[in-house]
Design a protein around this motif. Structure first.
Motif, mmCIF file in Angstrom:
data_model
loop_
_atom_site.group_PDB
_atom_site.id
_atom_site.type_symbol
_atom_site.label_atom_id
_atom_site.label_comp_id
_atom_site.label_asym_id
_atom_site.label_seq_id
_atom_site.Cartn_x
_atom_site.Cartn_y
_atom_site.Cartn_z
ATOM 1 N N THR A 145 -6.179 6.250 7.179
ATOM 2 C CA THR A 145 -5.562 5.986 5.848
ATOM 3 C C THR A 145 -4.347 6.529 5.738
ATOM 4 N N SER A 146 -3.430 6.138 4.600
ATOM 5 C CA SER A 146 -2.105 6.679 4.299
ATOM 6 C C SER A 146 -1.918 7.110 2.963
ATOM 7 N N TYR A 147 -0.754 7.641 2.909
ATOM 8 C CA TYR A 147 -0.573 8.331 1.468
ATOM 9 C C TYR A 147 1.058 8.615 1.534
ATOM 10 N N ALA A 148 1.554 8.230 0.418
ATOM 11 C CA ALA A 148 3.118 8.437 0.126
ATOM 12 C C ALA A 148 3.169 9.920 -0.482
ATOM 13 N N GLY A 189 10.690 11.597 -0.328
ATOM 14 C CA GLY A 189 9.239 11.509 0.245
ATOM 15 C C GLY A 189 9.057 10.797 1.405
ATOM 16 N N HIS A 190 7.885 10.825 2.003
ATOM 17 C CA HIS A 190 7.717 10.357 3.399
ATOM 18 C C HIS A 190 6.403 9.848 3.505
ATOM 19 N N TYR A 191 6.168 8.951 4.419
ATOM 20 C CA TYR A 191 4.726 8.542 4.623
ATOM 21 C C TYR A 191 3.875 9.508 5.158
ATOM 22 N N VAL A 204 1.028 -1.205 -0.150
ATOM 23 C CA VAL A 204 0.144 0.106 -0.014
ATOM 24 C C VAL A 204 0.957 1.001 0.164
ATOM 25 N N LEU A 205 2.296 1.161 0.451
ATOM 26 C CA LEU A 205 2.801 2.477 0.642
ATOM 27 C C LEU A 205 4.475 2.026 0.054
ATOM 28 N N SER A 206 4.966 2.799 -0.872
ATOM 29 C CA SER A 206 6.338 2.660 -1.154
ATOM 30 C C SER A 206 6.644 4.229 -1.558
ATOM 31 N N ILE A 207 8.018 4.478 -0.898
ATOM 32 C CA ILE A 207 8.518 5.740 -1.561
ATOM 33 C C ILE A 207 9.842 5.580 -2.487
ATOM 34 N N VAL A 227 13.720 -2.633 5.676
ATOM 35 C CA VAL A 227 14.114 -1.985 4.761
ATOM 36 C C VAL A 227 13.890 -0.480 4.581
ATOM 37 N N TYR A 228 12.381 -0.318 5.229
ATOM 38 C CA TYR A 228 12.032 1.191 5.421
ATOM 39 C C TYR A 228 12.894 1.780 6.283
ATOM 40 N N ARG A 229 13.371 1.213 7.537
ATOM 41 C CA ARG A 229 13.942 1.856 8.540
ATOM 42 C C ARG A 229 15.772 1.983 8.135
ATOM 43 N N GLN A 230 16.088 1.091 7.024
ATOM 44 C CA GLN A 230 17.327 1.412 6.538
ATOM 45 C C GLN A 230 17.339 2.620 5.458
ATOM 46 N N GLY A 231 16.132 2.868 4.603
ATOM 47 C CA GLY A 231 15.786 4.120 4.009
ATOM 48 C C GLY A 231 15.918 5.304 4.768
ATOM 49 N N ARG A 232 15.536 5.185 5.982
ATOM 50 C CA ARG A 232 15.249 6.308 6.999
ATOM 51 C C ARG A 232 16.692 6.872 7.563
#
Length: 452
Positions: free
Chosen positions: A321-324, A332-334, A285-288, A367-372
């Motif tokens: 709800t969410s948005y990329a 970009g960010h969640y 549902v989410l990907s940056i 993977v998300y946390r590595q990106g951050r």
């Protein structure tokens, strides 16, 4: 001028290195000692690509690209998000870059890696070039950055980036910066296996179709339009035009009937070989950037944040709800939109919502946390608290567009711009994660798929 970067790696419990396929390739002798080929004759010396510090790597690669501006015929990165990140980096740091070009030196406080310094100074930045510095400065000072790619690199013929799947959200931004240069997607691959190529690379991004190469692996397909609990698979030769399938591979390296997680649609055939449109990652549902967050994972992260921080104040999340968001910030960010139900009488302090942001981030995958933390390819997560009744308005809007009131479900991710505008118009407060989540290289850090 192709921006290439390595990522942090780890070890499996047995001591084997675990890393993305591109990092493995860049560090190998196949890349370092590659024979001359115009297609891989990059403006960036190997040392700048192999620098583990993403800031120094980006800075030095941009500097080298500017110094060789008239020789550049192709620009790009693996993902569209990575290339836009490079342009935004230039937008923020062009003054420092111009200063180094003008002086013919590298600021020792910016570039501290000795291998990068030596490579740039001996291979690219040979002497002061005040004329180039003045030109770059004059272009970057202009009010609009529309067409900045063709202004700074005038001989560029196309932009080589992946713009299929979730990366399609970056197409308008790429068109703005490039003055509408062709966007070329050449291949379809992952860390597990190379899949295929785009035989019509100059087609429109919406028409990209990859022809799978049957000698790369044994390909099978799981139809996604019906129940497949019986494990029924379709061979490469038996897929049907217009049907959608989940890709399953058996590889020479030893993966057996591995579900890649990509949903493909049969777009046509080259002779008898099927060609596929990449539709999406299953359940994502989410990907940056290269991160993939599915609905179950997001639900768990929200629950963790509520249990840890809101329950004590009598608060809960009634709907979300969410948005990329890749438009208002780079990287970009969640964004999470929360409609609260608060039974307590004590006002919830802003710091609590910030703690919620951090807990959500720490509940997401590595993977998300590595990106951050390491790659800096994802910005801090944001929670927006919306007015009571916002999600009723959202349902009303969906019904006005033809949705069934009996079958309506709150979408856990939104992309349609009018819906995003509706949500933003009812925001009462906005809060960001106050710091990076925990991420330790080597701790349960498995290689991430490079998806197209």
């Amino acid at each position: 001028m192709y921006f290439l970067f390595i990522k942090s790696e780890s070890k499996t419990p047995g001591g084997l290195p675990a890393r993305p396929v591109l990092t493995s390739y860049y560090k190998s002798s196949h890349f370092k000692n590659r024979p001359f080929d115009p297609y891989t004759n990059y403006t960036s010396p190997n040392e700048t690509i192999l620098c583990p510090d993403s800031y120094q790597s980006m800075y030095s690669q941009l500097l080298c690209g500017l110094c060789q501006r008239t020789q550049v015929l192709r620009v790009g990165a693996v993902f569209a998000s990575g290339f836009i990140r490079a342009i935004r980096f230039l937008e923020k740091h062009w003054q420092l870059l111009c200063r180094d070009i003008r002086s013919g030196t590298l600021d020792p406080t910016v570039i501290t890696d000795p291998a990068v310094r030596e490579a740039v100074l001996t291979k690219v930045l040979h002497r002061p070039d005040p004329e180039l510095a003045d030109f770059v400065e004059s272009e970057c000072r202009k009010d609009s950055w529309q067409g900045i790619i063709t202004r700074l690199w005038p001989n560029t013929k196309y932009v080589d980036v992946i713009v299929t799947g979730t990366m399609s959200q970056y197409i308008p931004t790429l068109d703005f910066y490039s003055n509408g240069l062709p966007l070329v997607c050449t291949m379809y691959a992952s860390s597990e296996c190379y899949f295929g190529v785009n035989l019509n690379p100059l087609c429109k991004p919406s028409e990209v179709a990859y022809t799978l190469i049957p000698t790369m692996a044994y390909f099978e397909f799981l139809p996604v339009h019906r129940n497949n609990n019986n494990g029924e698979l379709v061979d490469l030769a038996d897929v049907k035009l217009g049907h959608e399938y989940e890709l399953v591979v058996t590889t020479y390296a030893g993966l057996y009937r591995y579900r890649v997680g990509d949903v493909l649609r049969v777009a046509g055939f080259k002779n008898r070989a099927p060609q596929f449109n990449f539709i999406c990652r299953k359940n994502v549902v989410l990907s940056i950037d290269s991160d993939k967050t599915d609905e179950v994972e997001l639900q768990g992260a929200v629950k963790n944040a509520v249990d840890a921080h809101l329950v004590a104040f009598g608060g809960s999340v009634a709907e979300y709800t969410s948005y990329a968001d890749t438009k208002t910030t780079i990287p970009g960010h969640y964004v999470l939109y929360w409609e609260l139900s608060v039974k307590g009488t004590t006002a919830i302090p802003p710091s609590v919502y910030e703690d919620c942001c951090l807990t959500v981030e720490e509940s997401l995958n590595s993977v998300y946390r590595q990106g951050r933390v390491s790659d800096k390819s994802i910005g801090p997560l944001e929670i927006k608290i919306v007015e009571q009744g916002t999600f009723d308005k959202l349902m009303d809007y969906a019904i006005s567009l033809g949705a069934s009131i009996n079958q309506y479900k709150t979408p856990r991710c939104v992309k349609f711009e009018p819906i995003v505008e509706l949500l933003n118009s009812r925001v009462e407060g906005s809060y960001f994660s106050p710091k990076c989540p925990k991420w330790v290289p080597g701790h349960k850090q498995w290689s991430n798929n490079v998806k197209n």
